[in-house]
Design a protein around this motif. Structure first.
Motif, mmCIF file in Angstrom:
data_model
loop_
_atom_site.group_PDB
_atom_site.id
_atom_site.type_symbol
_atom_site.label_atom_id
_atom_site.label_comp_id
_atom_site.label_asym_id
_atom_site.label_seq_id
_atom_site.Cartn_x
_atom_site.Cartn_y
_atom_site.Cartn_z
ATOM 1 N N PRO A 124 33.366 8.558 -66.588
ATOM 2 C CA PRO A 124 33.220 9.366 -65.364
ATOM 3 C C PRO A 124 31.810 9.278 -64.786
ATOM 4 C CG PRO A 124 34.308 10.624 -67.092
ATOM 5 C CD PRO A 124 33.801 9.367 -67.727
ATOM 6 N N GLU A 125 30.795 9.236 -65.660
ATOM 7 C CA GLU A 125 29.410 9.196 -65.184
ATOM 8 C C GLU A 125 29.149 7.946 -64.347
ATOM 9 O OE1 GLU A 125 29.921 11.738 -68.601
ATOM 10 O OE2 GLU A 125 30.268 9.578 -68.364
ATOM 11 N N LEU A 126 29.609 6.782 -64.833
ATOM 12 C CA LEU A 126 29.388 5.534 -64.105
ATOM 13 C C LEU A 126 30.189 5.524 -62.804
ATOM 14 C CD1 LEU A 126 28.046 2.811 -63.999
ATOM 15 C CD2 LEU A 126 29.860 1.885 -65.438
ATOM 16 N N LEU A 127 31.405 6.060 -62.848
ATOM 17 C CA LEU A 127 32.240 6.100 -61.650
ATOM 18 C C LEU A 127 31.634 7.034 -60.602
ATOM 19 C CD1 LEU A 127 34.860 4.693 -60.873
ATOM 20 C CD2 LEU A 127 36.103 6.730 -61.587
ATOM 21 N N ARG A 156 36.021 13.687 -63.842
ATOM 22 C CA ARG A 156 35.507 14.160 -65.126
ATOM 23 C C ARG A 156 36.376 13.633 -66.264
ATOM 24 N NH1 ARG A 156 37.124 19.108 -62.560
ATOM 25 N NH2 ARG A 156 39.172 19.829 -63.248
ATOM 26 N N ASP A 157 35.887 13.873 -67.477
ATOM 27 C CA ASP A 157 36.577 13.453 -68.691
ATOM 28 C C ASP A 157 37.438 14.615 -69.198
ATOM 29 O OD1 ASP A 157 36.800 13.399 -71.765
ATOM 30 O OD2 ASP A 157 36.209 11.357 -71.296
ATOM 31 N N ILE A 158 38.725 14.328 -69.395
ATOM 32 C CA ILE A 158 39.642 15.320 -69.966
ATOM 33 C C ILE A 158 40.360 14.670 -71.148
ATOM 34 C CG2 ILE A 158 41.665 16.772 -69.577
ATOM 35 C CD1 ILE A 158 40.897 16.993 -66.679
ATOM 36 N N ASN A 159 40.052 15.180 -72.337
ATOM 37 C CA ASN A 159 40.666 14.658 -73.569
ATOM 38 C C ASN A 159 40.495 13.140 -73.713
ATOM 39 O OD1 ASN A 159 41.594 17.250 -74.274
ATOM 40 N ND2 ASN A 159 43.485 16.968 -73.086
ATOM 41 N N GLY A 160 39.278 12.677 -73.384
ATOM 42 C CA GLY A 160 38.980 11.255 -73.562
ATOM 43 C C GLY A 160 39.458 10.362 -72.442
#
Length: 235
Positions: A124-127, A156-160
Motif C-alpha cells: 500500500p505504501e508504494l501504491l 491500506r493493508d487488510i489481513n496482508g
C-alpha cells in the motif's frame, strides 16, 4: 634595529595575509549560498507558476460555462444544466470517463520467478506514493485494477492484502489507467515517470512497472458507488 624591523614587517605581512584571506572567504561564500537560494527560489517559482496556470484554466472553464448559460438564457438552459451536472458527476467518479492519458502495468518479474524468488503483492505504501505522484502531475482520474479512485479513497493493508476502499486488488498483473486534461500532459507524465525512481522501487519488490505510451483516448469504466441513506428525509 634590524630585528625590530623584520619583526614589524612580519607582523604587517601576517595582518595583510589574514585580511586577504578573510576578504576572499567573504567574497566566495556568499556566491555559493546565493546560488543555492536562487535555485530554491526558481523551484518555488516553477511550482507557483503551475498553480497559477491551473487556476487560469479553471477560471477560463467557469467563464465559458457562464457564457453558455447567458447565451442559453432565453433558449433551453435545461440541456446546459444537464451537461454541467454530468460533468460534475464525471469528476466525482459517478459516471465513466474517457480522455487522453496513459496506462501503467504492474507484473511480477518473470526472471526472478524463474529463480524461485518470492513475489509479494504491491505494498500500500508504494501504491500510495505512486498515486500521489500521479495527482501531483495533473492526473484527472485514476483507476487501479478496475477500482476508481476519488478524493477520499483509502488504500491500506487488510489481513496482508492491499485493498482499495476495503476491496482487495489482484496480486499480479495490475493495470492502472490514468486520464489527464490534455494529450500533451499525458506525454509529460509518461516522461516524468520514466525519469523517476518508481521502476527501480517496484523492481526492489520483485515487480515490474511498465509505463506504456500516451494515448489520445483512455477510458475508465469503473464508477464510485453512491451512498444512499434510508433514514434521512427531505423537508
Amino acid at each position: 634595529m634590524t630585528k625590530k624591523m623584520y619583526r614589524n614587517i612580519t607582523m604587517i605581512s601576517f595582518i595583510i595575509g589574514f585580511m586577504l584571506a578573510v576578504q576572499y572567504n567573504t567574497v566566495q561564500s556568499p556566491a555559493e549560498r546565493n546560488t543555492v537560494d536562487i535555485w530554491e527560489i526558481r523551484q518555488q517559482l516553477s511550482v507557483e507558476q503551475e498553480r497559477h496556470s491551473e487556476l487560469l484554466t479553471a477560471i477560463s472553464d467557469l467563464s465559458e460555462t457562464v457564457s453558455k448559460y447567458e447565451d442559453a438564457e432565453f433558449n433551453n438552459p435545461e440541456i446546459l444544466l444537464e451537461q454541467t451536472v454530468n460533468n460534475l458527476k464525471e469528476r466525482a467518479g459517478i459516471l465513466p470517463i474517457s480522455g487522453p492519458g496513459l496506462t501503467l502495468s504492474i507484473e511480477p518479474s518473470q526472471e526472478l520467478m524463474d529463480f524461485g524468488y518470492e513475489i509479494k503483492p504491491v505494498s500500500p505504501e508504494l501504491l500510495i506514493r505512486l498515486v500521489n505522484d500521479l495527482y501531483r502531475s495533473n492526473a484527472h482520474a485514476i483507476e487501479i485494477d478496475d477500482k476508481r479512485l476519488t478524493y477520499n479513497t483509502a488504500i491500506r493493508d487488510i489481513n496482508g492484502q492491499t485493498t482499495i476502499n476495503s476491496e482487495p486488488i489482484g496480486e499480479t498483473n495490475i493495470e492502472i489507467n490514468v486520464i489527464t486534461p490534455t494529450y500533451e500532459q499525458a506525454e509529460k507524465l509518461k516522461n516524468h515517470l520514466l525519469a523517476s525512481s518508481f521502476q527501480d522501487e517496484f523492481y526492489i519488490d520483485n515487480l515490474v512497472l511498465t509505463i506504456h505510451e500516451a494515448e489520445k483516448n483512455v477510458r475508465i469504466n469503473s464508477v464510485v458507488t453512491v451512498q444512499k441513506s434510508n433514514y434521512l428525509t427531505e423537508k
